[in-house]
Design a protein around this motif. Structure first.
Motif, PDB file in Angstrom:
ATOM      1  N   PRO A  21       0.816  -1.219   0.000  1.00 47.84           N
ATOM      2  CA  PRO A  21       0.000   0.000   0.000  1.00 47.84           C
ATOM      3  C   PRO A  21       0.851   1.272   0.000  1.00 47.84           C
ATOM      4  O   PRO A  21       0.376   2.337  -0.384  1.00 47.84           O
ATOM      5  CB  PRO A  21      -0.830  -0.108   1.275  1.00 47.84           C
ATOM      6  CG  PRO A  21      -0.159  -1.112   2.110  1.00 47.84           C
ATOM      7  CD  PRO A  21       0.611  -2.009   1.191  1.00 47.84           C
ATOM      8  N   MET A  22       2.099   1.175   0.417  1.00 49.05           N
ATOM      9  CA  MET A  22       2.969   2.349   0.421  1.00 49.05           C
ATOM     10  C   MET A  22       3.258   2.815  -1.000  1.00 49.05           C
ATOM     11  O   MET A  22       3.450   4.009  -1.242  1.00 49.05           O
ATOM     12  CB  MET A  22       4.274   2.045   1.171  1.00 49.05           C
ATOM     13  CG  MET A  22       5.150   3.259   1.373  1.00 49.05           C
ATOM     14  SD  MET A  22       4.331   4.730   2.026  1.00 49.05           S
ATOM     15  CE  MET A  22       4.136   4.307   3.713  1.00 49.05           C
ATOM     16  N   VAL A  23       3.236   1.893  -1.967  1.00 46.58           N
ATOM     17  CA  VAL A  23       3.441   2.272  -3.365  1.00 46.58           C
ATOM     18  C   VAL A  23       2.306   3.188  -3.810  1.00 46.58           C
ATOM     19  O   VAL A  23       2.538   4.210  -4.464  1.00 46.58           O
ATOM     20  CB  VAL A  23       3.526   1.018  -4.260  1.00 46.58           C
ATOM     21  CG1 VAL A  23       3.539   1.391  -5.730  1.00 46.58           C
ATOM     22  CG2 VAL A  23       4.760   0.212  -3.911  1.00 46.58           C
ATOM     23  N   HIS A  24       1.080   2.860  -3.424  1.00 44.87           N
ATOM     24  CA  HIS A  24      -0.075   3.696  -3.754  1.00 44.87           C
ATOM     25  C   HIS A  24       0.044   5.067  -3.081  1.00 44.87           C
ATOM     26  O   HIS A  24      -0.241   6.104  -3.694  1.00 44.87           O
ATOM     27  CB  HIS A  24      -1.365   2.997  -3.318  1.00 44.87           C
ATOM     28  CG  HIS A  24      -2.596   3.797  -3.563  1.00 44.87           C
ATOM     29  ND1 HIS A  24      -3.045   4.098  -4.835  1.00 44.87           N
ATOM     30  CD2 HIS A  24      -3.463   4.382  -2.710  1.00 44.87           C
ATOM     31  CE1 HIS A  24      -4.140   4.824  -4.746  1.00 44.87           C
ATOM     32  NE2 HIS A  24      -4.414   5.020  -3.474  1.00 44.87           N
ATOM     33  N   THR A  25       0.486   5.083  -1.844  1.00 44.48           N
ATOM     34  CA  THR A  25       0.669   6.336  -1.109  1.00 44.48           C
ATOM     35  C   THR A  25       1.703   7.210  -1.803  1.00 44.48           C
ATOM     36  O   THR A  25       1.507   8.416  -1.971  1.00 44.48           O
ATOM     37  CB  THR A  25       1.103   6.040   0.335  1.00 44.48           C
ATOM     38  OG1 THR A  25       0.098   5.250   0.954  1.00 44.48           O
ATOM     39  CG2 THR A  25       1.313   7.303   1.129  1.00 44.48           C
ATOM     40  N   GLU A  27       2.554   7.121  -4.968  1.00 44.59           N
ATOM     41  CA  GLU A  27       2.007   7.582  -6.244  1.00 44.59           C
ATOM     42  C   GLU A  27       1.079   8.774  -6.052  1.00 44.59           C
ATOM     43  O   GLU A  27       1.108   9.718  -6.843  1.00 44.59           O
ATOM     44  CB  GLU A  27       1.269   6.444  -6.952  1.00 44.59           C
ATOM     45  CG  GLU A  27       2.190   5.379  -7.493  1.00 44.59           C
ATOM     46  CD  GLU A  27       1.447   4.167  -8.027  1.00 44.59           C
ATOM     47  OE1 GLU A  27       0.189   4.145  -7.980  1.00 44.59           O
ATOM     48  OE2 GLU A  27       2.120   3.242  -8.485  1.00 44.59           O
ATOM     49  N   LYS A  28       0.256   8.738  -4.998  1.00 49.71           N
ATOM     50  CA  LYS A  28      -0.627   9.866  -4.716  1.00 49.71           C
ATOM     51  C   LYS A  28       0.175  11.120  -4.386  1.00 49.71           C
ATOM     52  O   LYS A  28      -0.139  12.221  -4.848  1.00 49.71           O
ATOM     53  CB  LYS A  28      -1.553   9.533  -3.548  1.00 49.71           C
ATOM     54  CG  LYS A  28      -2.739   8.694  -3.921  1.00 49.71           C
ATOM     55  CD  LYS A  28      -3.607   8.376  -2.748  1.00 49.71           C
ATOM     56  CE  LYS A  28      -4.199   9.593  -2.102  1.00 49.71           C
ATOM     57  NZ  LYS A  28      -5.133   9.296  -1.014  1.00 49.71           N
ATOM     58  N   ALA A  29       1.207  10.961  -3.571  1.00 47.56           N
ATOM     59  CA  ALA A  29       2.035  12.105  -3.185  1.00 47.56           C
ATOM     60  C   ALA A  29       2.773  12.673  -4.393  1.00 47.56           C
ATOM     61  O   ALA A  29       2.849  13.903  -4.559  1.00 47.56           O
ATOM     62  CB  ALA A  29       3.020  11.703  -2.091  1.00 47.56           C
ATOM     63  N   VAL A  30       3.299  11.807  -5.257  1.00 46.37           N
ATOM     64  CA  VAL A  30       4.011  12.259  -6.453  1.00 46.37           C
ATOM     65  C   VAL A  30       3.053  12.989  -7.390  1.00 46.37           C
ATOM     66  O   VAL A  30       3.391  14.043  -7.942  1.00 46.37           O
ATOM     67  CB  VAL A  30       4.701  11.075  -7.165  1.00 46.37           C
ATOM     68  CG1 VAL A  30       5.145  11.450  -8.561  1.00 46.37           C
ATOM     69  CG2 VAL A  30       5.890  10.598  -6.353  1.00 46.37           C
ATOM     70  N   ALA A  31       1.840  12.471  -7.554  1.00 43.88           N
ATOM     71  CA  ALA A  31       0.855  13.126  -8.414  1.00 43.88           C
ATOM     72  C   ALA A  31       0.523  14.523  -7.894  1.00 43.88           C
ATOM     73  O   ALA A  31       0.427  15.486  -8.672  1.00 43.88           O
ATOM     74  CB  ALA A  31      -0.410  12.283  -8.513  1.00 43.88           C
ATOM     75  N   ALA A  32       0.383  14.655  -6.587  1.00 42.96           N
ATOM     76  CA  ALA A  32       0.096  15.961  -5.993  1.00 42.96           C
ATOM     77  C   ALA A  32       1.275  16.916  -6.191  1.00 42.96           C
ATOM     78  O   ALA A  32       1.077  18.108  -6.481  1.00 42.96           O
ATOM     79  CB  ALA A  32      -0.225  15.815  -4.512  1.00 42.96           C
ATOM     80  N   ALA A 126      11.929   7.633  -3.952  1.00 45.32           N
ATOM     81  CA  ALA A 126      12.979   6.829  -3.329  1.00 45.32           C
ATOM     82  C   ALA A 126      12.563   6.290  -1.967  1.00 45.32           C
ATOM     83  O   ALA A 126      13.275   5.483  -1.374  1.00 45.32           O
ATOM     84  CB  ALA A 126      14.256   7.648  -3.194  1.00 45.32           C
ATOM     85  N   GLY A 127      11.430   6.751  -1.456  1.00 49.85           N
ATOM     86  CA  GLY A 127      10.944   6.253  -0.172  1.00 49.85           C
ATOM     87  C   GLY A 127      11.463   6.998   1.035  1.00 49.85           C
ATOM     88  O   GLY A 127      11.300   6.549   2.168  1.00 49.85           O
ATOM     89  N   GLU A 128      12.064   8.162   0.835  1.00 52.80           N
ATOM     90  CA  GLU A 128      12.635   8.916   1.944  1.00 52.80           C
ATOM     91  C   GLU A 128      11.580   9.526   2.863  1.00 52.80           C
ATOM     92  O   GLU A 128      11.884   9.856   4.002  1.00 52.80           O
ATOM     93  CB  GLU A 128      13.563  10.015   1.418  1.00 52.80           C
ATOM     94  CG  GLU A 128      14.807   9.483   0.751  1.00 52.80           C
ATOM     95  CD  GLU A 128      15.718  10.574   0.240  1.00 52.80           C
ATOM     96  OE1 GLU A 128      15.649  11.714   0.746  1.00 52.80           O
ATOM     97  OE2 GLU A 128      16.493  10.297  -0.687  1.00 52.80           O
ATOM     98  N   LEU A 129      10.353   9.676   2.370  1.00 49.17           N
ATOM     99  CA  LEU A 129       9.292  10.269   3.185  1.00 49.17           C
ATOM    100  C   LEU A 129       8.218   9.253   3.562  1.00 49.17           C
ATOM    101  O   LEU A 129       7.126   9.631   3.985  1.00 49.17           O
ATOM    102  CB  LEU A 129       8.651  11.457   2.447  1.00 49.17           C
ATOM    103  CG  LEU A 129       9.567  12.636   2.175  1.00 49.17           C
ATOM    104  CD1 LEU A 129       8.859  13.687   1.338  1.00 49.17           C
ATOM    105  CD2 LEU A 129      10.033  13.252   3.477  1.00 49.17           C
TER     106      LEU A 129
END
Length: 148
Positions: A21-25, A27-32, A126-129
């Motif tokens: 589910p972190m991948v979806h999270t 993707e949402k953050a990157v889209a924003a 990269a998953g830093e956040l």
């Protein structure tokens, strides 16, 4: 002659493809973030910014159809009293805290904003956040459960 013999068949379901589910999270953050970058570039160029999304609504015949509507996007940057620009990442209704009591990035001039957003986008990919995004999502989930 069977056409299916030429295809490589597999037994999977769509839900098994999503996985983490972190991948979806992310993707949402990157889209924003990319939307904020487009908004900043439009502001720098002196052009209006509009974002649209697809909604389903009934037409005159009573059928549900997809319609493109303008969506409201809040800018994630602001200027302080001296004119310095600061950028804040918001996720799940909360400002993300980058370090203890530090929730904004000092940009300086608005011209530097797109490069800051690019850096943040790469950090999210990269998953830093991940820890901060997960914490904000968990807090939002608690609020929604209390309200429901």
């Amino acid at each position: 002659m069977s056409y299916l013999k030429n295809l490589k068949l597999a037994a999977v379901s769509a839900s098994s493809m999503s996985g983490d589910p972190m991948v979806h999270t992310r993707e949402k953050a990157v889209a924003a973030l990319l939307e904020q970058k487009r908004m900043a570039e439009a502001k720098i160029a002196g052009q209006p910014f509009t974002a649209a999304h697809i909604v389903r609504q009934k037409n005159a015949e009573g059928q549900r159809v997809e319609v493109e509507k303008q969506k409201r996007v809040r800018q994630s940057w602001f200027a302080d009293g001296s004119g310095k620009i600061f950028f804040v990442i918001r996720y799940a209704g909360k400002a993300i805290e980058f370090a203890k009591d530090k929730n904004a990035i000092e940009v300086g001039e608005i011209a530097g904003l797109p490069s800051i957003i690019d850096t943040l986008t790469e950090a999210v990919r990269a998953g830093e956040l991940d820890a901060q995004l997960a914490k904000a999502a968990a807090e939002r989930s608690k609020q929604l459960r209390k309200a429901g």
